[in-house]
Enzyme design. Structure first.
Site, PDB file in Angstrom:
ATOM      1  N   ASP A 129      35.727  26.171  25.921  1.00 12.53           N
ATOM      2  CA  ASP A 129      35.502  26.633  27.288  1.00 12.53           C
ATOM      3  C   ASP A 129      36.610  26.035  28.156  1.00 12.53           C
ATOM      4  O   ASP A 129      36.761  24.805  28.201  1.00 12.53           O
ATOM      5  CB  ASP A 129      34.114  26.133  27.735  1.00 12.53           C
ATOM      6  CG  ASP A 129      33.689  26.672  29.092  1.00 12.53           C
ATOM      7  OD1 ASP A 129      34.564  26.875  29.951  1.00 12.53           O
ATOM      8  OD2 ASP A 129      32.483  26.886  29.278  1.00 12.53           O
ATOM      9  N   TYR A 188      36.071  34.441  45.055  1.00 10.49           N
ATOM     10  CA  TYR A 188      36.941  34.990  44.008  1.00 10.49           C
ATOM     11  C   TYR A 188      38.359  35.137  44.555  1.00 10.49           C
ATOM     12  O   TYR A 188      39.338  34.730  43.902  1.00 10.49           O
ATOM     13  CB  TYR A 188      36.404  36.337  43.493  1.00 10.49           C
ATOM     14  CG  TYR A 188      37.314  36.939  42.437  1.00 10.49           C
ATOM     15  CD1 TYR A 188      37.455  36.329  41.190  1.00 10.49           C
ATOM     16  CD2 TYR A 188      38.053  38.097  42.688  1.00 10.49           C
ATOM     17  CE1 TYR A 188      38.311  36.847  40.224  1.00 10.49           C
ATOM     18  CE2 TYR A 188      38.904  38.632  41.728  1.00 10.49           C
ATOM     19  CZ  TYR A 188      39.032  37.997  40.499  1.00 10.49           C
ATOM     20  OH  TYR A 188      39.886  38.513  39.548  1.00 10.49           O
ATOM     21  N   GLU A 232      35.365  44.196  30.843  1.00 10.86           N
ATOM     22  CA  GLU A 232      34.003  43.665  31.048  1.00 10.86           C
ATOM     23  C   GLU A 232      33.891  42.926  32.388  1.00 10.86           C
ATOM     24  O   GLU A 232      32.844  42.352  32.712  1.00 10.86           O
ATOM     25  CB  GLU A 232      33.627  42.725  29.888  1.00 10.86           C
ATOM     26  CG  GLU A 232      33.523  43.469  28.573  1.00 10.86           C
ATOM     27  CD  GLU A 232      33.269  42.555  27.374  1.00 10.86           C
ATOM     28  OE1 GLU A 232      32.920  41.373  27.563  1.00 10.86           O
ATOM     29  OE2 GLU A 232      33.432  43.035  26.237  1.00 10.86           O
TER      30      GLU A 232
HETATM   31  P1  NDP Z   1      36.824  40.389  30.689  1.00 11.35           P
HETATM   32  O1  NDP Z   1      35.491  39.912  31.197  1.00 11.35           O
HETATM   33  O2  NDP Z   1      36.883  41.651  29.931  1.00 11.35           O
HETATM   34  O3  NDP Z   1      37.510  39.219  29.840  1.00 11.35           O
HETATM   35  C1  NDP Z   1      37.512  37.902  30.304  1.00 11.35           C
HETATM   36  C2  NDP Z   1      37.961  36.967  29.192  1.00 11.35           C
HETATM   37  O4  NDP Z   1      37.985  35.623  29.730  1.00 11.35           O
HETATM   38  C3  NDP Z   1      37.016  36.953  28.016  1.00 11.35           C
HETATM   39  O5  NDP Z   1      37.758  36.905  26.819  1.00 11.35           O
HETATM   40  C4  NDP Z   1      36.231  35.674  28.194  1.00 11.35           C
HETATM   41  O6  NDP Z   1      35.875  35.158  26.916  1.00 11.35           O
HETATM   42  C5  NDP Z   1      37.274  34.774  28.856  1.00 11.35           C
HETATM   43  N1  NDP Z   1      36.648  33.686  29.597  1.00 11.35           N
HETATM   44  C6  NDP Z   1      35.894  33.766  30.723  1.00 11.35           C
HETATM   45  N2  NDP Z   1      35.445  32.550  31.069  1.00 11.35           N
HETATM   46  C7  NDP Z   1      35.930  31.680  30.138  1.00 11.35           C
HETATM   47  C8  NDP Z   1      35.811  30.279  29.941  1.00 11.35           C
HETATM   48  N3  NDP Z   1      35.094  29.513  30.782  1.00 11.35           N
HETATM   49  N4  NDP Z   1      36.424  29.713  28.887  1.00 11.35           N
HETATM   50  C9  NDP Z   1      37.144  30.477  28.034  1.00 11.35           C
HETATM   51  N5  NDP Z   1      37.302  31.803  28.168  1.00 11.35           N
HETATM   52  C10 NDP Z   1      36.696  32.398  29.208  1.00 11.35           C
HETATM   53  O7  NDP Z   1      37.737  40.487  32.015  1.00 11.35           O
HETATM   54  P2  NDP Z   1      39.275  40.897  32.218  1.00 11.35           P
HETATM   55  O8  NDP Z   1      39.960  41.117  30.945  1.00 11.35           O
HETATM   56  O9  NDP Z   1      39.300  41.954  33.232  1.00 11.35           O
HETATM   57  O10 NDP Z   1      39.808  39.559  32.930  1.00 11.35           O
HETATM   58  C11 NDP Z   1      40.942  38.840  32.489  1.00 11.35           C
HETATM   59  C12 NDP Z   1      41.646  38.251  33.695  1.00 11.35           C
HETATM   60  O11 NDP Z   1      42.136  39.314  34.520  1.00 11.35           O
HETATM   61  C13 NDP Z   1      40.785  37.378  34.605  1.00 11.35           C
HETATM   62  O12 NDP Z   1      41.547  36.261  35.006  1.00 11.35           O
HETATM   63  C14 NDP Z   1      40.508  38.289  35.799  1.00 11.35           C
HETATM   64  O13 NDP Z   1      40.245  37.566  36.975  1.00 11.35           O
HETATM   65  C15 NDP Z   1      41.804  39.057  35.872  1.00 11.35           C
HETATM   66  N6  NDP Z   1      41.779  40.315  36.598  1.00 11.35           N
HETATM   67  C16 NDP Z   1      40.931  41.314  36.221  1.00 11.35           C
HETATM   68  C17 NDP Z   1      40.920  42.504  36.935  1.00 11.35           C
HETATM   69  C18 NDP Z   1      39.978  43.625  36.610  1.00 11.35           C
HETATM   70  O14 NDP Z   1      39.776  44.508  37.481  1.00 11.35           O
HETATM   71  N7  NDP Z   1      39.399  43.681  35.425  1.00 11.35           N
HETATM   72  C19 NDP Z   1      41.846  42.727  38.057  1.00 11.35           C
HETATM   73  C20 NDP Z   1      42.671  41.601  38.365  1.00 11.35           C
HETATM   74  C21 NDP Z   1      42.646  40.456  37.651  1.00 11.35           C
HETATM   75  P3  NDP Z   1      34.468  34.484  26.542  1.00 11.35           P
HETATM   76  O15 NDP Z   1      33.423  35.120  27.395  1.00 11.35           O
HETATM   77  O16 NDP Z   1      34.332  34.753  25.067  1.00 11.35           O
HETATM   78  O17 NDP Z   1      34.671  33.038  26.833  1.00 11.35           O
HETATM   79  C1  8X3 Z   2      39.845  41.967  40.095  1.00 16.18           C
HETATM   80  C2  8X3 Z   2      40.082  43.104  40.995  1.00 16.18           C
HETATM   81  O1  8X3 Z   2      39.478  44.263  43.172  1.00 16.18           O
HETATM   82  O2  8X3 Z   2      37.724  42.933  42.127  1.00 16.18           O
HETATM   83  O3  8X3 Z   2      40.645  40.873  40.364  1.00 16.18           O
HETATM   84  O4  8X3 Z   2      39.542  41.862  43.195  1.00 16.18           O
HETATM   85  S1  8X3 Z   2      39.155  43.008  42.448  1.00 16.18           S
END
Ligand code: NDP
Ligand code: 8X3
Length: 250
Positions: free
Chosen positions: A58, A151, A187
């Site tokens: 984590d 956030y 997700e």
């Molecule tokens: P998902 O929820 O699909 O994936 C998130 C990943 O982060 C998972 O693999 C999860 O793995 C891991 N994770 C979360 N918390 C922890 C933790 N405490 N320790 C280790 N691993 C962790 O989301 P996204 O792929 O969309 O998100 C990836 C990144 O992109 C994030 O930083 C998010 O803020 C950013 N982002 C996403 C956007 C969107 O619209 N989707 C837009 C802009 C930015 P597990 O649960 O197995 O630990």
């Molecule tokens: C994820 C995109 O629009 O929820 O960072 O901020 S938004």
């Protein structure tokens, strides 16, 4: 070549691990869900005939981060790229009704987790004499939207840390880049709305969001520029999203 991707059990991280593997990188992948880590590991090593090191921890837990990175065998220490991707949004509340536990999960993961990773990998890169850290920020690190308060604050912190670490790591031949996406269909929204699939689906209703693969391609492109080129900062949006609050929907 070795790429280290945090949060590779889903979404952007998983797509990024897959693309680096497809391009012949050996990959270090992390996440909290052991079953998913094992599945990604088996799938990518078989599909692309590359080596995978799966580290289960984590990012919020400093001793776990330290132990996991200490456990990396010497032959895995020539890390070319670290993608600080693990992150999440939890809840969407105004500030006066905010859930403190949600705030702490976001601050601990998005800011402190990214810091713990960087603090432990940057010295390895410095001793190697090369490296590239790619931080996954967000449009939420460039703008603020209603109820996004904490956030957005965490992603503004990533924006500042990205700039700060680029200065500090410059003398050590380590590139630093931020990728800041708008809406990506992963997700992310299911996590933000605590498993409420219907509410998560409504985020992307009537519009075409980015796919995780779109961000993976951008990350890989950034990582594959010539040695003398660094991409500092990218904002990448769905074509139908102008900013955090302006989206065309059918
Ligand atoms: P998902 O929820 O699909 O994936 C998130 C990943 O982060 C998972 O693999 C999860 O793995 C891991 N994770 C979360 N918390 C922890 C933790 N405490 N320790 C280790 N691993 C962790 O989301 P996204 O792929 O969309 O998100 C990836 C990144 O992109 C994030 O930083 C998010 O803020 C950013 N982002 C996403 C956007 C969107 O619209 N989707 C837009 C802009 C930015 P597990 O649960 O197995 O630990
Ligand atoms: C994820 C995109 O629009 O929820 O960072 O901020 S938004």
């Amino acid at each position: 070549m070795i790429a280290f991707i945090t949060g590779a059990t889903a979404g952007i991280g998983k797509a990024t691990a897959s693309l680096f593997a497809k391009n012949g990188y050996d990959i270090i992948i992390t996440g909290r869900r052991q079953d998913r880590l094992d599945a990604v590991s088996a799938e990518l090593s078989k599909a692309y005939n590359i080596k995978v090191l799966a580290l289960h921890f984590d990012v919020r837990n400093l001793p776990e981060v330290v132990n996991a990175i200490r456990s990396i065998p010497d032959e895995w220490k020539q890390i070319n790229v670290l993608v600080n991707n693990a992150g999440l949004a939890v809840g969407l509340n105004n500030i006066q009704e905010g859930v403190v536990d949600d705030w702490e999960r976001m601050i601990d993961t998005n800011i402190k987790g990214l810091l713990y990773m960087t603090r432990n990998i940057a010295p390895i890169m410095i001793s190697n004499g090369f490296g590239h850290i790619i931080n996954i920020g967000s449009i939420a690190g460039k703008e603020v939207y209603a109820n996004g308060n904490v956030y957005c604050a965490t992603k503004h912190a990533v924006d500042a840390l990205n700039k700060g670490m680029r200065i500090d790591l410059l003398p050590h031949n380590i590139k630093v880049t931020a990728i800041n996406p708008g809406m990506v269909d992963t997700e992310f929204s299911v996590v933000r709305f605590k498993g409420d699939d219907e509410r998560a689906k409504s985020v992307y209703k009537g519009m075409q969001p980015l796919k995780a693969e779109d961000i993976a391609e951008t990350i890989y492109w950034v990582a594959s520029r010539p040695a003398h080129v660094n991409i500092n900062d990218i904002i990448i949006m769905p074509a139908v999203q102008a900013n955090s609050t302006t989206t065309i929907r059918k």
